[in-house]
Write a protein that holds these residues in place. Structure first.
Motif, mmCIF file in Angstrom:
data_model
loop_
_atom_site.group_PDB
_atom_site.id
_atom_site.type_symbol
_atom_site.label_atom_id
_atom_site.label_comp_id
_atom_site.label_asym_id
_atom_site.label_seq_id
_atom_site.Cartn_x
_atom_site.Cartn_y
_atom_site.Cartn_z
ATOM 1 N N TYR A 42 37.941 39.237 33.801
ATOM 2 C CA TYR A 42 37.414 37.983 33.287
ATOM 3 C C TYR A 42 35.965 37.821 33.717
ATOM 4 O O TYR A 42 35.566 38.288 34.788
ATOM 5 N N GLN A 44 33.130 34.752 34.377
ATOM 6 C CA GLN A 44 32.992 33.305 34.528
ATOM 7 C C GLN A 44 31.526 32.946 34.786
ATOM 8 O O GLN A 44 30.955 33.347 35.807
ATOM 9 N N GLN A 48 31.702 26.978 33.649
ATOM 10 C CA GLN A 48 32.576 27.336 32.530
ATOM 11 C C GLN A 48 33.889 27.908 33.028
ATOM 12 O O GLN A 48 33.969 28.406 34.160
ATOM 13 N N PRO A 49 34.927 27.859 32.193
ATOM 14 C CA PRO A 49 36.173 28.524 32.568
ATOM 15 C C PRO A 49 36.016 30.029 32.432
ATOM 16 O O PRO A 49 35.070 30.516 31.786
ATOM 17 N N PRO A 50 36.918 30.768 33.039
ATOM 18 C CA PRO A 50 36.890 32.231 32.862
ATOM 19 C C PRO A 50 37.087 32.607 31.400
ATOM 20 O O PRO A 50 37.776 31.920 30.652
ATOM 21 N N LEU A 52 38.252 35.909 29.003
ATOM 22 C CA LEU A 52 38.900 37.211 29.010
ATOM 23 C C LEU A 52 37.990 38.254 28.375
ATOM 24 O O LEU A 52 37.526 38.077 27.251
ATOM 25 N N TYR A 55 41.826 43.659 28.770
ATOM 26 C CA TYR A 55 43.218 43.629 29.225
ATOM 27 C C TYR A 55 43.827 45.004 29.029
ATOM 28 O O TYR A 55 43.219 45.877 28.395
ATOM 29 N N GLU A 61 38.747 42.585 24.539
ATOM 30 C CA GLU A 61 39.148 41.399 23.780
ATOM 31 C C GLU A 61 38.263 41.274 22.541
ATOM 32 O O GLU A 61 37.096 41.667 22.547
ATOM 33 N N TYR A 93 36.003 38.682 37.617
ATOM 34 C CA TYR A 93 37.269 38.734 38.349
ATOM 35 C C TYR A 93 38.201 39.756 37.712
ATOM 36 O O TYR A 93 38.335 39.806 36.482
ATOM 37 N N TYR A 97 48.685 41.325 36.271
ATOM 38 C CA TYR A 97 49.819 40.589 35.716
ATOM 39 C C TYR A 97 51.058 41.478 35.700
ATOM 40 O O TYR A 97 51.966 41.281 34.890
ATOM 41 N N LEU A 102 51.127 36.133 40.010
ATOM 42 C CA LEU A 102 49.915 36.652 39.395
ATOM 43 C C LEU A 102 48.770 36.471 40.383
ATOM 44 O O LEU A 102 48.673 35.427 41.046
ATOM 45 N N PHE A 104 44.447 37.337 41.489
ATOM 46 C CA PHE A 104 43.085 37.645 41.081
ATOM 47 C C PHE A 104 42.314 38.242 42.250
ATOM 48 O O PHE A 104 42.639 37.979 43.418
ATOM 49 N N GLY A 105 41.284 39.002 41.926
ATOM 50 C CA GLY A 105 40.367 39.455 42.947
ATOM 51 C C GLY A 105 39.496 38.300 43.427
ATOM 52 O O GLY A 105 39.520 37.207 42.864
ATOM 53 N N GLN A 106 38.709 38.568 44.461
ATOM 54 C CA GLN A 106 37.875 37.527 45.060
ATOM 55 C C GLN A 106 36.616 37.249 44.249
ATOM 56 O O GLN A 106 35.909 36.272 44.511
ATOM 57 N N ALA B 46 37.658 31.721 44.658
ATOM 58 C CA ALA B 46 38.305 32.522 43.615
ATOM 59 C C ALA B 46 39.412 31.748 42.903
ATOM 60 O O ALA B 46 39.781 30.642 43.287
ATOM 61 N N LEU B 47 39.926 32.373 41.876
ATOM 62 C CA LEU B 47 40.995 31.794 41.075
ATOM 63 C C LEU B 47 42.350 31.996 41.749
ATOM 64 O O LEU B 47 42.600 33.033 42.361
ATOM 65 N N TRP B 49 46.504 31.450 40.756
ATOM 66 C CA TRP B 49 47.537 31.072 39.808
ATOM 67 C C TRP B 49 48.553 30.138 40.467
ATOM 68 O O TRP B 49 48.962 30.371 41.608
ATOM 69 N N TYR B 96 42.694 24.435 35.945
ATOM 70 C CA TYR B 96 42.641 24.898 34.561
ATOM 71 C C TYR B 96 44.051 25.097 34.012
ATOM 72 O O TYR B 96 44.935 25.554 34.732
ATOM 73 N N ARG B 100 49.013 31.735 27.219
ATOM 74 C CA ARG B 100 49.465 33.095 27.502
ATOM 75 C C ARG B 100 50.588 33.442 26.534
ATOM 76 O O ARG B 100 51.336 32.564 26.111
ATOM 77 N N VAL B 106 48.214 37.999 29.246
ATOM 78 C CA VAL B 106 46.970 37.551 29.885
ATOM 79 C C VAL B 106 46.643 36.133 29.415
ATOM 80 O O VAL B 106 47.147 35.671 28.394
ATOM 81 N N PHE B 107 45.789 35.470 30.173
ATOM 82 C CA PHE B 107 45.337 34.135 29.792
ATOM 83 C C PHE B 107 44.140 34.275 28.856
ATOM 84 O O PHE B 107 43.017 34.464 29.302
ATOM 85 N N TRP B 110 41.430 29.237 27.656
ATOM 86 C CA TRP B 110 41.412 28.353 28.811
ATOM 87 C C TRP B 110 40.848 26.995 28.423
ATOM 88 O O TRP B 110 39.976 26.891 27.542
ATOM 89 N N GLY B 111 41.325 25.955 29.115
ATOM 90 C CA GLY B 111 40.670 24.672 29.020
ATOM 91 C C GLY B 111 39.386 24.676 29.828
ATOM 92 O O GLY B 111 39.103 25.640 30.554
ATOM 93 N N GLN B 112 38.621 23.599 29.741
ATOM 94 C CA GLN B 112 37.359 23.504 30.471
ATOM 95 C C GLN B 112 37.573 23.223 31.944
ATOM 96 O O GLN B 112 36.654 23.416 32.752
#
Lengths: 113, 120
Positions: A42, A44, A48-50, A52, A55, A61, A93, A97, A102, A104-106, B46-47, B49, B96, B100, B106-107, B110-112
């Motif tokens: 992803y 980011q 803003q949101p991440p 994609l 995958y 994508e 990131y 999955y 689930l 994510f990396g840092q 970081a993100l 889940w 967020y 999926r 995968v996601f 996404w929302g804002q």
């Protein structure tokens, strides 16, 4: 839990040059039943949101420029950006999955040199 | 066109329960294979889940937060709701919701995001 570790934490690359970001999972994310790596990337940007990008480790994508590519298998993966553009400045990131939870990396912060 | 939007309080007191709503369009959570998840991101971090709910009401939670989370869906309103109990300042984050499918896993949308601050 599968721990995702990215390297480097930050990276500065000149415009037009190649950027390489690595991601290592604490266990394999390759599913033997379908030979797919359950790994995504992803992007980011600030505020803003991440978004994609990649995958199945290497499937781009829809709409993502072809300067972005993913590679790797098992536990070691790479996101490559060829010919870096100014709009590629972001945090990247990796995400597994393969199994729950689930994870994510840092994150890797990419800047222009 | 798939869109998602999070809503809820911007400020909660410690020990309170947080309720967030994800309102979406462009898909139905009754369609086979479709799911909606929640992911959070503390400022500058970081993100992470949190939870996931599928079309068939299959629910998954992060083990580390499972005791505090509940995810539900309201198919008539095209909404997914996440509740988190016993909020703490460390839960301050942007939350967020994301779309999926069981095909891609995968996601993809996404929302804002909505920033929730936990403070007295």
């Amino acid at each position: 839990d599968i721990v995702m570790t990215q390297s480097p934490d930050s990276l500065a690359v000149s415009l037009g040059e190649r950027a390489t970001i690595n991601c290592k999972s604490s266990q394999s994310v390759l599913h033997s039943s379908n030979n797919r790596n359950y790994l995504a990337w992803y992007q980011q940007k600030p505020g803003q949101p991440p978004k994609l990008l990649i995958y199945w480790a290497s499937t781009r994508e829809s709409g993502v420029p072809d300067r972005f590519s993913g590679s790797g298998s098992g536990t070691d993966f790479t996101l490559t950006i060829t010919s870096l553009q100014a709009e590629d400045v972001a945090v990247y990131y990796c995400h597994q999955y393969y199994s729950s939870p689930l994870t994510f990396g840092q994150g890797t912060r990419l800047e222009i040199k | 066109q798939i869109t998602l939007k999070e809503s809820g309080p911007t400020l909660v007191n410690p020990t309170q329960t947080l309720t967030l709503t994800c309102s979406f369009s462009g898909f139905s959570v009754t369609t086979s294979g479709v799911g909606v998840g929640w992911i959070r991101q503390p400022p500058g971090k970081a993100l992470e889940w949190l939870a996931l709910i599928y079309w068939d009401d299959d629910k998954r939670y992060s083990p580390s937060l499972k005791s505090r989370l509940t995810i539900t869906k309201d198919t008539s309103k095209n909404q997914v709701v996440l509740t988190m109990t016993n909020m703490d300042p460390v839960d301050t984050a942007t939350y967020y919701c994301a779309h999926r499918t069981q095909q891609r896993l995968v996601f993809g949308y996404w929302g804002q995001g909505t920033l929730v601050t936990v403070s007295s």
